[in-house]
Design an enzyme around this catalytic site. Structure first.
Site, short mmCIF file in Angstrom:
data_model
loop_
_atom_site.label_atom_id
_atom_site.label_comp_id
_atom_site.label_asym_id
_atom_site.label_seq_id
_atom_site.Cartn_x
_atom_site.Cartn_y
_atom_site.Cartn_z
N ASP A 151 9.38 3.07 -0.74
CA ASP A 151 8.34 3.70 0.08
C ASP A 151 8.65 3.33 1.54
O ASP A 151 8.31 2.23 2.00
CB ASP A 151 6.97 3.18 -0.34
CG ASP A 151 5.87 3.80 0.52
OD1 ASP A 151 4.69 3.70 0.15
OD2 ASP A 151 6.20 4.38 1.57
N LYS A 159 4.69 9.41 8.57
CA LYS A 159 4.55 8.85 9.93
C LYS A 159 5.60 9.40 10.92
O LYS A 159 5.55 10.55 11.32
CB LYS A 159 4.57 7.33 9.86
CG LYS A 159 3.35 6.78 9.05
CD LYS A 159 3.28 5.29 9.04
CE LYS A 159 2.28 4.77 8.05
NZ LYS A 159 0.90 4.72 8.53
N TYR A 190 0.87 -1.18 0.00
CA TYR A 190 0.00 0.00 0.00
C TYR A 190 0.90 1.23 0.00
O TYR A 190 1.87 1.29 0.76
CB TYR A 190 -0.90 -0.01 1.24
CG TYR A 190 -1.79 1.22 1.37
CD1 TYR A 190 -1.49 2.22 2.30
CD2 TYR A 190 -2.92 1.37 0.58
CE1 TYR A 190 -2.30 3.34 2.43
CE2 TYR A 190 -3.74 2.50 0.70
CZ TYR A 190 -3.43 3.48 1.63
OH TYR A 190 -4.22 4.59 1.75
P1 KE4 Z 1 -0.58 8.60 4.55
O1 KE4 Z 1 -1.15 9.35 3.34
O2 KE4 Z 1 -1.62 7.76 5.25
O3 KE4 Z 1 0.21 9.52 5.50
O4 KE4 Z 1 0.54 7.58 4.02
C1 KE4 Z 1 0.18 6.65 3.01
C2 KE4 Z 1 1.11 5.46 3.09
C3 KE4 Z 1 2.13 5.36 2.17
N1 KE4 Z 1 3.00 4.31 2.20
C4 KE4 Z 1 2.90 3.35 3.15
C5 KE4 Z 1 3.88 2.22 3.15
C6 KE4 Z 1 1.86 3.40 4.12
O5 KE4 Z 1 1.77 2.42 5.04
C7 KE4 Z 1 0.96 4.48 4.10
C8 KE4 Z 1 -0.18 4.59 5.08
N2 KE4 Z 1 -0.34 3.48 5.99
C9 KE4 Z 1 -1.68 3.24 6.48
C10 KE4 Z 1 -1.67 2.03 7.43
N3 KE4 Z 1 -1.06 0.90 6.92
C11 KE4 Z 1 -2.21 4.46 7.15
C12 KE4 Z 1 -3.41 4.25 8.02
C13 KE4 Z 1 -4.64 4.79 7.37
O6 KE4 Z 1 -4.81 4.60 6.14
O7 KE4 Z 1 -5.43 5.40 8.13
#
Ligand code: KE4
Length: 426
Positions: A237, A265, A142
């Site tokens: 990523d 994060k 993801y």
């Molecule tokens: P954000 O846009 O949520 O800050 O980051 C996206 C993203 C990009 N790359 C990786 C590897 C990520 O894990 C994420 C976001 N992770 C999710 C949980 N696995 C965020 C939680 C959510 O969607 O509320």
């Protein structure tokens, strides 16, 4: 719990699904989502006043635990000087320098407000720099919710059984080539067949969004070799792994230098920050220096930057990675042993201070094997722990995390709750 039920039904009358991000909605595990009221250290208190040992930690940012004094103080002082200026500030320079110190491959940095923005921008840059359109990603990984990446996506998309989101134009999906994670032969075949069309390969160097899945020996090295040979870019990523699996992320741990890196994060210390960066010759194609446009009203926000800087400086000062890994190993081994004694088929996969309990007897190495995990068992495991005051991620295809605030006593208490869960719920 009454408070929470009332709060949730009120939330559902105004917020879509009662939440502002799907993974919070407990759809995978059933029941009513926990509403947070306060966090301190490793502890979370919900709206009904119940306390938990928190292993979700807001899906990764809180490596120092909730409300770390240095992070909180930095944010409060910054806010008192003004929340945002829409002008450059010294803090952004200091944070970018701190990032580059930990990630030497990020010769130039651009701050954004989320990981999604960072990834979306890095891939736009990759397409511009190579003049090619196709992006290779891996099923179950993801990378945020930008259109081209919601194809065979992990995390909430996988949890909700919609790895390909509605609303993504077919043209976009056609420019995303999805391969099985850890499948070197599939990558070699893709480059043999379409190498000249591939702009970039984007990968979670250690996957968090299928649950924790480690790169097989040689997998990341193969990505590095093939992208270099075919004039494509390698994008790491590291939104989860950055400052998590090492101060310098997975690229430090596996000694691979990607062309571009995306962060999020932890880099914001719990405040909204993303970042992307990499080779100077690539990054200087981004506006205002070059033709790749990318912008953001609150990019490099002074309050978020102050919190992020305090967080990264604390990590550099404490270097907590050995201790975090040891505590995580004790917890992971303890859970695996409890499952074995209870006769429950389970695999606990960990990398540094991130881990996942999969209810399957076999190693989880990719999307297909992750999907074989028994998600109903995970839901029962989750709720039994929740009842006992232990908060795991409310979905099988996510990573659980430890922070520097977790103690040996927390681990002992958690293992006791796990033993009870295996007795009660299996
Ligand atoms: P954000 O846009 O949520 O800050 O980051 C996206 C993203 C990009 N790359 C990786 C590897 C990520 O894990 C994420 C976001 N992770 C999710 C949980 N696995 C965020 C939680 C959510 O969607 O509320």
């Amino acid at each position: 719990m009454k408070n929470t039920k009332k709060l949730f039904s009120r939330a559902c009358r105004v917020l879509v699904g009662g939440v502002n991000s799907p993974v919070r909605a407990f759809r995978a595990v059933g029941g009513t989502p926990v509403f947070a009221a306060q966090g301190r250290g490793s502890r979370l208190t919900d709206a009904g006043g119940k306390r938990y040992i928190d292993y979700c930690l807001s899906w990764g940012p809180l490596i120092l635990g909730h409300a770390h004094p240095a992070v909180t103080r930095a944010a409060v002082l910054a806010a008192a000087r003004g929340a945002t200026f829409g002008m450059p500030t010294e803090g952004e320079v200091l944070l970018a320098e701190e990032i580059r110190r930990a990630f030497p491959s990020m010769e130039r940095v651009r701050l954004t407000s989320s990981g999604t923005e960072a990834v979306m921008s890095a891939l736009r840059l990759a397409r511009a720099a190579t003049g090619r359109d196709v992006i290779v990603k891996f099923s179950g990984c993801y990378h945020g919710h930008s259109d081209g990446l919601l194809v065979a996506a992990g995390s909430g998309a996988l949890t909700l059984g919609r790895p390909d989101s509605a609303g993504v134009p077919k043209a976009w999906a056609r420019m995303t080539l999805v391969l099985p994670y850890n499948d070197v032969r599939a990558v070699e075949t893709a480059f043999r067949r379409a190498g000249r069309a591939i702009a970039a390969v984007i990968v979670e160097p250690v996957v968090g969004n299928m649950g924790v899945v480690l790169p097989a020996p040689g997998f990341l090295e193969t990505l590095r070799r093939l992208t270099a040979r075919h004039g494509a870019l390698l994008v790491f990523d590291e939104v989860i792994t950055g400052f998590r699996v090492a101060l310098g992320g997975a690229q430090e741990r596996y000694k691979i230098r990607p062309d571009l890196t995306c962060l999020g994060k932890i880099v914001g210390g719990g405040f909204p920050i993303g970042a992307y960066g990499g080779r100077r010759d690539l990054m200087e194609r981004v506006a205002p220096l070059g033709p790749v446009y990318q912008a953001g009203t609150l990019s490099g926000n002074p309050v978020a930057v102050a919190a992020g800087l305090a967080c990264l400086r604390e990590l550099r000062r404490r270097r907590p990675y050995g201790a975090l890994e040891k505590l995580t190993r004790r917890l992971a081994d303890g859970i695996a042993e409890s499952a074995r004694q209870a006769g429950v088929p389970a695999r606990v996969q960990a990398a540094a201070s991130m881990f996942t309990v999969f209810f399957t007897p076999d190693p989880v190495t990719d999307y297909a094997s992750a999907k074989r995990a028994d998600t109903k068992r995970y839901a029962r495991f989750f709720h039994s722990l929740l009842e006992q005051g232990v908060y795991f991620p409310p979905a099988q295809f996510e990573a659980a995390f430890l922070s520097t605030a977790h103690t040996g006593a927390d681990i002992d208490r958690t293992l006791e709750a796990v033993r009870r869960a295996f007795r009660a719920a299996f």
